[in-house]
Structures are given as structure tokens and as C-alpha cells.
Write a protein that holds these residues in place. Sequence first.
Motif, PDB file in Angstrom:
ATOM      1  N   ARG A  43      18.505 -24.071 -11.522  1.00  0.00           N
ATOM      2  CA  ARG A  43      17.360 -23.226 -11.888  1.00  0.00           C
ATOM      3  C   ARG A  43      16.692 -22.639 -10.641  1.00  0.00           C
ATOM      4  O   ARG A  43      16.084 -21.580 -10.706  1.00  0.00           O
ATOM      5  CB  ARG A  43      16.345 -24.038 -12.693  1.00  0.00           C
ATOM      6  N   LYS A  44      16.767 -23.367  -9.525  1.00  0.00           N
ATOM      7  CA  LYS A  44      16.241 -22.871  -8.242  1.00  0.00           C
ATOM      8  C   LYS A  44      17.303 -23.149  -7.179  1.00  0.00           C
ATOM      9  O   LYS A  44      17.136 -24.023  -6.330  1.00  0.00           O
ATOM     10  CB  LYS A  44      14.939 -23.582  -7.892  1.00  0.00           C
ATOM     11  N   PRO A  45      18.410 -22.406  -7.214  1.00  0.00           N
ATOM     12  CA  PRO A  45      19.581 -22.783  -6.408  1.00  0.00           C
ATOM     13  C   PRO A  45      19.427 -22.601  -4.904  1.00  0.00           C
ATOM     14  O   PRO A  45      20.089 -23.299  -4.138  1.00  0.00           O
ATOM     15  CB  PRO A  45      20.682 -21.871  -6.951  1.00  0.00           C
ATOM     16  N   PHE A  46      18.581 -21.684  -4.453  1.00  0.00           N
ATOM     17  CA  PHE A  46      18.531 -21.384  -3.026  1.00  0.00           C
ATOM     18  C   PHE A  46      17.579 -22.312  -2.271  1.00  0.00           C
ATOM     19  O   PHE A  46      17.961 -22.973  -1.315  1.00  0.00           O
ATOM     20  CB  PHE A  46      18.162 -19.920  -2.805  1.00  0.00           C
ATOM     21  N   PHE A  47      16.320 -22.371  -2.695  1.00  0.00           N
ATOM     22  CA  PHE A  47      15.306 -23.117  -1.943  1.00  0.00           C
ATOM     23  C   PHE A  47      14.749 -24.326  -2.699  1.00  0.00           C
ATOM     24  O   PHE A  47      13.956 -25.073  -2.162  1.00  0.00           O
ATOM     25  CB  PHE A  47      14.166 -22.182  -1.539  1.00  0.00           C
ATOM     26  N   GLY A  48      15.168 -24.504  -3.952  1.00  0.00           N
ATOM     27  CA  GLY A  48      14.795 -25.695  -4.687  1.00  0.00           C
ATOM     28  C   GLY A  48      13.400 -25.667  -5.286  1.00  0.00           C
ATOM     29  O   GLY A  48      12.646 -24.703  -5.133  1.00  0.00           O
ATOM     30  N   HIS A  49      13.054 -26.760  -5.951  1.00  0.00           N
ATOM     31  CA  HIS A  49      11.748 -26.886  -6.595  1.00  0.00           C
ATOM     32  C   HIS A  49      10.686 -27.404  -5.642  1.00  0.00           C
ATOM     33  O   HIS A  49       9.487 -27.297  -5.929  1.00  0.00           O
ATOM     34  CB  HIS A  49      11.855 -27.831  -7.797  1.00  0.00           C
ATOM     35  N   GLY A  50      11.103 -27.978  -4.523  1.00  0.00           N
ATOM     36  CA  GLY A  50      10.159 -28.487  -3.536  1.00  0.00           C
ATOM     37  C   GLY A  50      10.422 -29.944  -3.206  1.00  0.00           C
ATOM     38  O   GLY A  50      10.838 -30.726  -4.060  1.00  0.00           O
ATOM     39  N   LEU A  51      10.165 -30.307  -1.969  1.00  0.00           N
ATOM     40  CA  LEU A  51      10.372 -31.675  -1.506  1.00  0.00           C
ATOM     41  C   LEU A  51       9.567 -32.660  -2.351  1.00  0.00           C
ATOM     42  O   LEU A  51       8.366 -32.503  -2.549  1.00  0.00           O
ATOM     43  CB  LEU A  51       9.946 -31.791  -0.037  1.00  0.00           C
ATOM     44  N   GLY A  52      10.245 -33.683  -2.874  1.00  0.00           N
ATOM     45  CA  GLY A  52       9.584 -34.719  -3.651  1.00  0.00           C
ATOM     46  C   GLY A  52       9.336 -34.379  -5.105  1.00  0.00           C
ATOM     47  O   GLY A  52       8.608 -35.093  -5.797  1.00  0.00           O
ATOM     48  N   THR A  53       9.983 -33.306  -5.613  1.00  0.00           N
ATOM     49  CA  THR A  53       9.701 -32.856  -6.990  1.00  0.00           C
ATOM     50  C   THR A  53      10.873 -33.093  -7.939  1.00  0.00           C
ATOM     51  O   THR A  53      10.897 -32.519  -9.027  1.00  0.00           O
ATOM     52  CB  THR A  53       9.349 -31.352  -7.006  1.00  0.00           C
ATOM     53  N   SER A  54      11.823 -33.933  -7.566  1.00  0.00           N
ATOM     54  CA  SER A  54      12.972 -34.166  -8.439  1.00  0.00           C
ATOM     55  C   SER A  54      12.536 -34.690  -9.806  1.00  0.00           C
ATOM     56  O   SER A  54      13.010 -34.219 -10.844  1.00  0.00           O
ATOM     57  CB  SER A  54      13.942 -35.156  -7.779  1.00  0.00           C
ATOM     58  N   ARG A  55      11.629 -35.648  -9.812  1.00  0.00           N
ATOM     59  CA  ARG A  55      11.155 -36.198 -11.081  1.00  0.00           C
ATOM     60  C   ARG A  55      10.419 -35.137 -11.899  1.00  0.00           C
ATOM     61  O   ARG A  55      10.609 -35.018 -13.109  1.00  0.00           O
ATOM     62  CB  ARG A  55      10.226 -37.386 -10.818  1.00  0.00           C
ATOM     63  N   GLU A  56       9.611 -34.350 -11.218  1.00  0.00           N
ATOM     64  CA  GLU A  56       8.859 -33.288 -11.887  1.00  0.00           C
ATOM     65  C   GLU A  56       9.803 -32.248 -12.480  1.00  0.00           C
ATOM     66  O   GLU A  56       9.613 -31.774 -13.612  1.00  0.00           O
ATOM     67  CB  GLU A  56       7.920 -32.638 -10.867  1.00  0.00           C
ATOM     68  N   ALA A  57      10.855 -31.897 -11.729  1.00  0.00           N
ATOM     69  CA  ALA A  57      11.821 -30.907 -12.201  1.00  0.00           C
ATOM     70  C   ALA A  57      12.585 -31.431 -13.415  1.00  0.00           C
ATOM     71  O   ALA A  57      12.784 -30.714 -14.404  1.00  0.00           O
ATOM     72  CB  ALA A  57      12.788 -30.546 -11.077  1.00  0.00           C
ATOM     73  N   ASN A  58      12.997 -32.705 -13.369  1.00  0.00           N
ATOM     74  CA  ASN A  58      13.729 -33.281 -14.496  1.00  0.00           C
ATOM     75  C   ASN A  58      12.846 -33.433 -15.724  1.00  0.00           C
ATOM     76  O   ASN A  58      13.320 -33.265 -16.857  1.00  0.00           O
ATOM     77  CB  ASN A  58      14.306 -34.647 -14.097  1.00  0.00           C
ATOM     78  N   ALA A  59      11.572 -33.749 -15.515  1.00  0.00           N
ATOM     79  CA  ALA A  59      10.650 -33.880 -16.648  1.00  0.00           C
ATOM     80  C   ALA A  59      10.447 -32.542 -17.343  1.00  0.00           C
ATOM     81  O   ALA A  59      10.340 -32.472 -18.574  1.00  0.00           O
ATOM     82  CB  ALA A  59       9.320 -34.442 -16.170  1.00  0.00           C
ATOM     83  N   ASN A  60      10.390 -31.470 -16.577  1.00  0.00           N
ATOM     84  CA  ASN A  60      10.131 -30.146 -17.142  1.00  0.00           C
ATOM     85  C   ASN A  60      11.388 -29.464 -17.673  1.00  0.00           C
ATOM     86  O   ASN A  60      11.324 -28.749 -18.679  1.00  0.00           O
ATOM     87  CB  ASN A  60       9.485 -29.250 -16.080  1.00  0.00           C
ATOM     88  N   PHE A  61      12.519 -29.672 -16.998  1.00  0.00           N
ATOM     89  CA  PHE A  61      13.718 -28.902 -17.352  1.00  0.00           C
ATOM     90  C   PHE A  61      14.924 -29.748 -17.737  1.00  0.00           C
ATOM     91  O   PHE A  61      15.912 -29.212 -18.247  1.00  0.00           O
ATOM     92  CB  PHE A  61      14.116 -27.991 -16.178  1.00  0.00           C
ATOM     93  N   GLY A  62      14.863 -31.059 -17.492  1.00  0.00           N
ATOM     94  CA  GLY A  62      16.025 -31.906 -17.761  1.00  0.00           C
ATOM     95  C   GLY A  62      15.856 -32.865 -18.908  1.00  0.00           C
ATOM     96  O   GLY A  62      16.800 -33.565 -19.287  1.00  0.00           O
ATOM     97  N   GLY A  63      14.656 -32.952 -19.458  1.00  0.00           N
ATOM     98  CA  GLY A  63      14.419 -33.801 -20.615  1.00  0.00           C
ATOM     99  C   GLY A  63      14.154 -35.255 -20.295  1.00  0.00           C
ATOM    100  O   GLY A  63      13.998 -36.073 -21.210  1.00  0.00           O
ATOM    101  N   GLU A  64      14.095 -35.641 -18.997  1.00  0.00           N
ATOM    102  CA  GLU A  64      13.828 -37.029 -18.619  1.00  0.00           C
ATOM    103  C   GLU A  64      12.818 -37.073 -17.486  1.00  0.00           C
ATOM    104  O   GLU A  64      12.942 -36.337 -16.505  1.00  0.00           O
ATOM    105  CB  GLU A  64      15.104 -37.738 -18.178  1.00  0.00           C
TER     106      GLU A  64
END
Length: 415
Positions: free
Chosen positions: A289-310
Amino acid sequence: MIFGFYTYLFFTMSWFLHLSDRYPVLGSMRIDMVLILVLILAIFFGKKDVRLVKEIKSSKTHKTIILLLGYIIVTLPLVKWPGSVIHTGLENLLKAIVFYYFTIYFITDNRKFKLFIIIFVGCQTVRVVEPVYLHLTQGYWGSFASMGTGGWDLMDRLSGAPHDVVNPNGLAFIILTIIPFYYYLSQTSSIYRLVSIIVIPLSIYALMLTASRSGILGLCVIFLSVLYKSNNKLIIIILIFIGGLISLNFMNANQIDRYESIFSSNTKNAGTSEGRIEGIKKDFLVALRKPFFGHGLGTSREANANFGGEDKPSHNLYTEVAQELGFVGLFIFIALIKSIIFNFRKSMLIVENLSIKNEYLKSIGLSLQTWFYMNILFSFASYGLSSYEWYLFAGMSIALNNILIDMPEYNGQAI
């Protein structure tokens, strides 16, 4: 910078043994943050070896870490959640990356390196022995896992001691950290040999209690690495075989089932094993969803909660980095790993091919290499972009190279 070195040793003990949690007075002082500040000031105002600083700055590893930090800062306006990066991401990374800077500036000779290894491995040993002792004396487990469908069938799993908040996989990683050091250092003195005879079997027993599948795979990597580098391969194979038979006798049915689920779908734990694989696929799709620069350092959980269902961080280092820093950031991080591998290989070439005959440094080099390769595999089932180990690896790889080059036996010989 002797004051800085001993302060670093105390910081290492405080950090890994969680002294601020064990002793409330240290917690109220925020002792870890105070020590970090003192050490940073010691670097800036302490007397430095000009040649050492030049060697550090010319290292590919150092340049890659600077590039990684610069990339995170420069791309801050381009990520999905820059606020989360500022509030949590940068703080967690900086707490980890200090291990790199403290190691390269304070561990500058053979004696200091040896003392640091003793303190570091000793702290990790305490973190393994403590929960095992509590388990044997008080029935402590600390965690559990669900098996099968429905989540009602549960099994106990050993995690870190109450003052050491690590889950079973985290405890498995600590166990896999100390085993290479004890194995290779056992070849350098009778004291290390005696301690290793006690600690290694205890560590493997603790690993079984964690029921960590990534832990058992990591142990296989260690065994294969030891076997590959050993001149007594038959003896090693026999010892591994005997150790495996003994371990099976200590495992209960649920633990055996969980380990069988690594390669079999006809087990109660197969569902959770398959779930990990599906989770990696979902994490990869979130990263896209953000292939070049990402969602931001330390936001893996936030990204999965919003777009990955977990509402969980990615349990794979490489998809975690892709989610947080994008695939450009992942490329930089892989370049960092590659530079550390180069440093360790260079150290072993210096020790083995030149005139330096230091069994202790050779054992440390082999220990670090084995631990590092195990960590690369372990990271396929664990997050860790903002964990200390990668930056400690980077610092140790540079420090070991510089120490070897400074030894009189080296004489500037070409490798």
C-alpha cells in the motif's frame, strides 16, 4: 574513555536485567535514560583515538547506518503516519541504535571486548536461568498458546521471568543467543568448559519449554553451523543425536505436536503454523500500500490494524521493514546486514589466515557469526527493526575488526 566503558557495562546490566523494574529506586531515577545521556556526553567530550574514528567512519557498516537514519528522517513527510514516527518510532530505534555507538567507541581493545562479552552473555544467561528456576520450584510458565480450532485447547509455554517481559519466542531468542558463545568459549578454558556443560543442556531444556517453532529451527541453524566448522563432525553428529533422544523424553505430547506442526499438517498446532504463513502474505500486501517509503518507522502494528485486519505488528522482520520503511528502506537494511557479514568474514580471515593466534578472539568471532546467521533465519518469524541486536551486531563487527588490526601480529598484512 575508561569511565565510559565501565558505564557502558553497567548500562548493559541495567538494560538486560531490567534493574529499574527490580529496584523501584532505580526506576524512579529513570536510570537507563540517565546512563544513555551520560554515555552520549562521554562520547562527545571524551578523548578519542583519531585513527580509530577514521576507521569507524570509513566502514561500510557505519555509512549504511548513517544512510538508514538519514533516510528515515528525510522521508518523514512522505510516510503515512509521521506523527507515530515522532512519538514512538524514533524513540524506540534510538534506544536500540545506542548499542552500536557505545560499542564502537568504548570497546577498543581485547581486554574490554572480553569483559563486555562476559557481562553480555552473563546477563542473557540470568534471563534464561531465572524462568527455568521459577518453573522448577514454583511451576511458573508465564504464557500459553491455543491449539486447534476454536482456541479452547491451550498449552503452557515458558516465557521470561516476571521482571523480564519477553514472550516465549523472545525467550527462545535469548537461549539461542547464549548457546553459540558457550559452545565456542568452552574450547578456550576449563572454566568455560565446566560452565558450558551446565548451561547448554539447561538452555535446550528451557527452549523445549518455550515450544517455540522458530526457536527449534534456530537451534538447527546453530547445529549445522557448528557441524560445518567442526573438525570432529562425527562426534558432533553423535552428540546431537543423543541430545535429541534425551530431549524427546522430556517433552510432553503437546510440545511434540507443536514441533511436528513445522512440517506436518496433521497436528493440533498446524492451524497456528499455517496462520503464520498466511500472516506473512497479508503483511506483504499491507507493505504494497506504501511500497516506496512505507507507513513510517514503528507503525507496523498500526498499518496491520488499519489495512491487514489484525492489531499486531508483522512477525517477520523483512515484511516489517517493508511496511515501515518501504522497499527502499528494506534495501538499505539488507545492505546493513550484508556489511555486517563482510565484517565478520574479514575478522575470521585475519584470525585464520594471518599470524594472529588468539583462540579467544577466534572463538568470539565464530560465536558472533553463528549467532548472526541464526538471527537472520529467526527474523523470518520475528520483528526486530528497532531491536538492539542488529545494532549490537554492527558495533561488534566493527570493534572486532579494529581490535584485530591493532594487534602487533597483524602488521598491515593484506587479506
